[in-house]
Design an enzyme around this catalytic site. Structure first.
Site, short mmCIF file in Angstrom:
data_model
loop_
_atom_site.label_atom_id
_atom_site.label_comp_id
_atom_site.label_asym_id
_atom_site.label_seq_id
_atom_site.Cartn_x
_atom_site.Cartn_y
_atom_site.Cartn_z
N SER A 1 -22.11 -24.06 -0.92
CA SER A 1 -20.73 -24.39 -0.55
C SER A 1 -20.29 -25.62 -1.31
O SER A 1 -21.12 -26.45 -1.70
CB SER A 1 -20.65 -24.70 0.95
N ASP A 2 -18.98 -25.76 -1.55
CA ASP A 2 -18.51 -27.06 -2.00
C ASP A 2 -18.73 -28.02 -0.84
O ASP A 2 -18.87 -27.60 0.32
CB ASP A 2 -17.04 -27.03 -2.45
N TRP A 3 -18.78 -29.30 -1.16
CA TRP A 3 -19.20 -30.29 -0.16
C TRP A 3 -18.25 -30.29 1.05
O TRP A 3 -17.07 -30.57 0.90
CB TRP A 3 -19.33 -31.65 -0.84
N THR A 4 -18.77 -29.92 2.16
CA THR A 4 -18.08 -29.73 3.45
C THR A 4 -17.21 -28.47 3.47
O THR A 4 -16.46 -28.25 4.42
CB THR A 4 -17.19 -30.93 3.89
N GLY A 5 -17.32 -27.63 2.47
CA GLY A 5 -16.43 -26.47 2.37
C GLY A 5 -16.90 -25.24 3.13
O GLY A 5 -16.83 -24.14 2.59
#
Ligand code: BGC
Length: 751
Positions: A231-235
């Site tokens: 995932s993108d960071w926190t995505g």
């Protein structure tokens, strides 16, 4: 034990809780180890133009990165059009990652530059998927050749920063396939990245991290991706949905609540445990490979700095050079004014997660002084303050210095605060104080060179006519200072070309009316017509077209040859031509091949880039450049057939020096292997008539006078009849034809 067997055994030995725990990281950059089974933790870090390893875990330390070579940002690397060089830069980054204990470098970013305003344009390569895809693949191979993984990001349609974590890119299937997914497809197929990073945004309403069609059906099913999706960071929004869609690893971690949700989903039967097993198997395959390949060798800082300089020089695009003002020759002038704060305090990279702490920094001013070598007086003036205000004192001092010098070089562009991850620009303009400075100096100094530092297209129209020479230097990394000097003084012949169109003004850009969207949606209303595809179709003259860039030498294109003049779409064709350096300096030329389709069932851009090559030639030297073209180079995506289609027809292969400077062309006749589209009750009478089988059936069925009327040979056959859906015959036949009869005809036509 083979990796595959080892992974299988580990999946069997892991408990449900352990498996779920591996679905999120251990910290900002690390994955979780499971000591009892010898599963190690690995480290990831940004990318893409340098290794950005955070110094520590707390916020302040986390924002600082340990020194690493800062290469040109992607906008510059793309302007090199040099896959060999991208491979070399990737190799150097792989070595630095190894040395710093990084197992996966978070890059490259291959999203399409849809609007000049996109805040992360500097981190992305191009408006064209072939250029972005081929460069991305070379970068990936370079890094991974060192046993370090990459993460191709941000999958997909991450083309703006405005509401980046919510916005839904509303996009039709053709542009999705032909433009936005195409760059990823090329990287995945050619580069075989270990990981792909899902984007923050939604696409047609679905979060990229939960997009099963993207993450599983297309990425894995169609393109054969064998790595993990991070995932993108926190995505990550709904962890269970994301897992079911094919998202493997949530970053950063730990995300214990989400790990727990996965456990509950399995326990409640909402999600099969096999989903988790597959995630963990893919995950372990990457993790174990990463750890095995870690080398820990020191890297050669000097060599990498030299490579950063080389890449920066190769990226710079000479936009204008009236009357051969450049290259400057020390000894031919007595005084030189270097103006603009960016000459002393260079703008060398963009803001946000990709910010690298350079190992050293070339100063453009000092490098210019070195190149002048005492043969002229060099004076420096800042010209403008760091903020956007006009400072009359600085401005006047700069103008005075320029007036009293034989030549002036002004450094201008976009200051750091105008270009960063996290927000888009709201206009294409340069700061007022830069423009004012350029105009003021141009008014009193005819021998003026403007050097630009910016990460994406900016408006130049306001002043470019007043200035004889302009060099687009992008955000060139730590070697940019030397590279600028080498180009200005002719040590290196400029060879970069624009990977994005420079429009005259923002309103010319195809996304203008639909950027950045509203109420959580952004409509990709321009469809296929992104970048040059739009300017071509609309016959809009850009300020500088896609693929444009000057050199200090000249190149002649000749002898185009095609291995065949006709072929079936399943075959391939070799196209070659000769390039000759007709000038007096050695130089490199970027040769671009575009395909222009003839008639086609669906609308198509005028022409599309399909291949490119960069050749280096000494004065007088000639070389043959060859390209191989196959099915996909002629195809478009047909949503009706859910497949790539080549229509029968004549295709023109164009070879040129830019998208608007085509030098050679040749035709190829291609025969499609696609059968006609199946006839249905919704097909028009015209379509039935055009289809051999359909026509035969119609002729059998219809009374002779109808058949005569329908025949295209019959004079004045009304278009409205031919456009009428077949099913309407029930009504118009006045009861002679029934629904059942039409159904039988459709079955016979399709049979
Ligand atoms: C960015 C990614 C980056 C990640 C880790 C995110 O905000 O979108 O490109 O890799 O942070 O820094």
């Amino acid at each position: 034990m083979k990796l595959e067997e080892k992974v299988k055994k580990l999946v069997e030995e892991l408990t449900l809780e352990e498996k779920a725990s591996l679905c999120s990281g251990a910290s900002m950059w690390e994955t979780k180890p499971i000591e009892r089974l010898g599963i190690p933790s690995i480290c990831m870090t940004d990318g893409p133009h340098g290794v950005r390893l955070s110094e520590g875990e707390n916020l302040e330390e986390g924002l600082r990165a340990v020194p690493a070579t800062c290469f040109p940002t992607a906008c510059g690397l793309a302007a090199t059009w040099d896959t060999g060089l991208l491979h070399e830069v990737g190799t150097a980054l792989g070595k630095e990652s190894n040395s710093l204990g990084v197992h996966i470098l978070l890059g490259p970013g291959v999203n399409i530059k849809r609007s000049p305003l996109g805040g992360r344009n500097f981190e992305y390569y191009s408006e064209d998927p072939v250029l972005a895809g081929d460069l991305g693949a070379a970068f990936v191979q370079g890094v991974q050749g060192q046993g370090v993984g990459t993460s191709v990001k941000h999958f997909a349609c991450n083309n703006q920063e405005y509401e980046r974590m919510n916005i839904s890119a509303e996009i039709e299937e053709r542009p999705l396939r032909e433009i936005y997914l195409a760059a990823f497809e090329r990287v995945v197929k050619k580069g075989k990245p270990w990981t792909v990073m899902s984007a923050y945004n939604r696409v047609n309403g679905i979060y990229a991290s939960e997009h099963r069609e993207f993450l599983t059906e297309i990425l894995r099913g169609e393109w054969g991706f064998a790595g993990i999706v991070i995932s993108d960071w926190t995505g990550v929004e709904d962890r269970v949905k994301a897992a079911q869609a094919g998202l493997d690893l949530q970053m950063p971690g730990p995300a214990s609540a989400n790990d727990q949700r996965l456990i509950e989903a399995v326990r409640s039967g909402a999600m099969a445990e096999s989903v988790l097993d597959e995630i963990v198997a893919r995950y372990l395959t990457v993790i174990l490979r990463a750890v095995e390949s870690k080398k820990g060798a020191a890297f050669d800082q000097d060599a990498h700095h030299a490579l950063a300089r080389q890449a920066a020089a190769a990226s710079m695009v000479l936009l204008k050079n009236t009357e051969g003002l450049l290259p400057l020759q020390p000894g031919t002038f007595d005084s030189l004014a270097v103006i603009g704060g960016m000459a002393q305090d260079p703008r060398f990279q963009g803001g946000g997660s990709s910010e690298v702490t350079p190992t050293r920094m070339d100063s453009p001013l000092e490098e210019i002084k070195r190149a002048v070598g005492g043969k002229a007086r060099v004076s420096y003036q800042a010209g403008y303050p760091a903020d956007d205000q006009v400072d009359s004192e600085l401005l006047n001092a700069a103008v005075e210095t320029a007036k009293n010098s034989d030549v002036a070089i002004v450094f201008a562009g976009l200051p750091a605060h105008m270009e960063s991850e996290g927000y888009d620009r709201s206009h294409m303009l340069m700061p007022k104080n830069h423009v004012k400075l350029i105009k003021a100096v141009a008014a009193i100094q005819p021998r003026l060179v403007v050097v630009l530092n910016n990460g994406s297209a900016i408006a130049l129209g306001d002043w470019i006519d007043r200035v004889p020479a302009v060099l687009e230097a992008w955000l060139p990394g730590q070697g940019g200072g030397r590279a600028v000097a080498d180009i200005l003084f002719g040590e290196i012949n400029p060879s970069g070309k624009l990977p994005e169109t420079l429009p005259v003004c923002l309103s010319d850009n195809p996304s203008f009316l639909n950027f950045p969207g509203e109420n959580g949606r952004v409509l990709y209303g321009e469809g296929l017509y992104v970048g040059y595809r739009y300017y071509d179709k609309k016959r809009i003259e850009p300020l500088f077209p896609f693929g444009y860039g000057l050199s200090y030498t000249t190149f002649q294109y000749s002898d185009i040859a095609c291995s065949r003049a006709q072929m079936r779409d399943t075959e391939s064709v070799e196209v070659s031509c000769q390039i000759t350096n007709t000038g007096t300096r050695g130089g490199k030329e970027i040769v671009q091949l575009y395909v222009q389709p003839g008639q086609s069932r669906l609308q198509r851009p005028e022409k599309e880039l399909k291949a490119f090559a960069k050749v280096e030639l000494a004065p007088g030297e000639a070389a043959t450049v060859s390209f191989s073209l196959g099915y996909r180079d002629f195809a478009y995506y047909d949503p009706l057939r859910e497949d790539w289609v080549v229509d029968t027809g004549t295709y023109t292969v164009l070879i040129g020096s830019s998208s608007r400077d085509v030098r050679l062309e040749t035709d190829i006749q291609i025969e499609s292997s696609q059968g006609p589209l199946p006839l249905t009750k919704d097909s028009s009478l015209g379509e039935w008539w055009a289809n051999d089988r359909g026509r035969t059936l119609l002729l059998q069925l219809l009374p002779a006078e109808y058949a005569e009327l329908l025949s295209p040979e019959s004079p004045g056959v009304p278009a409205f009849i031919m456009n009428m859906p077949f099913r309407k015959l029930v009504f118009f036949s006045g009861g002679a034809l029934t629904e059942e009869m039409l159904d039988r005809l459709v079955a016979a036509a399709q049979g």
